[in-house]
Design a protein around this motif. Structure first.
Motif, short mmCIF file in Angstrom:
data_model
loop_
_atom_site.label_atom_id
_atom_site.label_comp_id
_atom_site.label_asym_id
_atom_site.label_seq_id
_atom_site.Cartn_x
_atom_site.Cartn_y
_atom_site.Cartn_z
N LEU A 60 22.78 45.99 -47.83
CA LEU A 60 21.98 46.41 -46.87
C LEU A 60 20.70 46.00 -47.16
O LEU A 60 19.87 45.33 -46.06
N TYR A 61 20.22 46.49 -48.08
CA TYR A 61 18.68 46.22 -48.62
C TYR A 61 18.57 45.81 -50.07
O TYR A 61 19.32 46.15 -51.06
N GLN A 62 17.33 44.92 -50.26
CA GLN A 62 17.19 44.75 -51.38
C GLN A 62 15.57 44.73 -51.68
O GLN A 62 14.67 44.63 -50.72
N VAL A 63 15.24 45.24 -53.06
CA VAL A 63 13.97 45.35 -53.31
C VAL A 63 13.54 44.06 -54.57
O VAL A 63 14.22 43.60 -55.19
N SER A 64 12.25 43.81 -54.53
CA SER A 64 11.90 42.69 -55.43
C SER A 64 10.79 43.08 -56.45
O SER A 64 10.33 44.11 -56.52
N ASN A 65 10.83 42.39 -57.47
CA ASN A 65 9.94 42.92 -58.72
C ASN A 65 8.47 42.75 -58.34
O ASN A 65 7.64 43.19 -59.23
N ILE A 66 8.05 42.03 -57.04
CA ILE A 66 6.79 42.11 -56.83
C ILE A 66 6.34 43.34 -55.60
O ILE A 66 5.48 43.15 -55.05
N GLY A 67 7.45 44.06 -55.30
CA GLY A 67 7.33 45.19 -54.28
C GLY A 67 7.52 44.91 -52.99
O GLY A 67 6.94 45.66 -52.11
#
Length: 108
Positions: free
Chosen positions: A14-21
């Motif tokens: 559903l959702y992803q988050v990245s290392n740069i926020g």
């Protein structure tokens, strides 16, 4: 810096988050970067939906869970912005510290 994406735990597919926020929706094969809002305490927040249930999360918390293995447990351990810029949610700017350490951190 290469942007690395990881699934948001409990929101896989559903959702992803990245290392740069950054946070993105990956529902229905349409990838859309979410626009976080700044709440009264100056932290970025975004809403994640699952089965018509909406939950709000601080972006720094999502980054710390996905990339630092943080397991939120009330106020015992907290996510700290190393450079004291509350909107800088890059993984290298976040650390997990105790609430006591966070309160005593030099804020000059």
């Amino acid at each position: 810096m290469n942007e690395i994406w990881k699934d948001v735990p409990n929101y896989e597919g559903l959702y992803q988050v990245s290392n740069i926020g950054r946070v993105k929706s990956i529902k229905f094969k349409k990838h859309k970067i979410l626009k976080p809002s700044i709440v009264g305490n100056a932290y970025y927040q975004c809403s994640l939906w699952d089965n018509s249930i909406n939950k709000r999360f601080y972006v720094h918390t999502l980054v710390s869970i996905a990339f630092l293995g943080h397991k939120p447990n009330g106020r015992k351990l907290v996510v700290d912005h190393i450079n004291n810029i509350k909107t800088d949610n890059r993984v290298e700017n976040l650390q997990i510290i105790t609430q006591r350490e966070n309160l005593s951190k030099d804020r000059h």
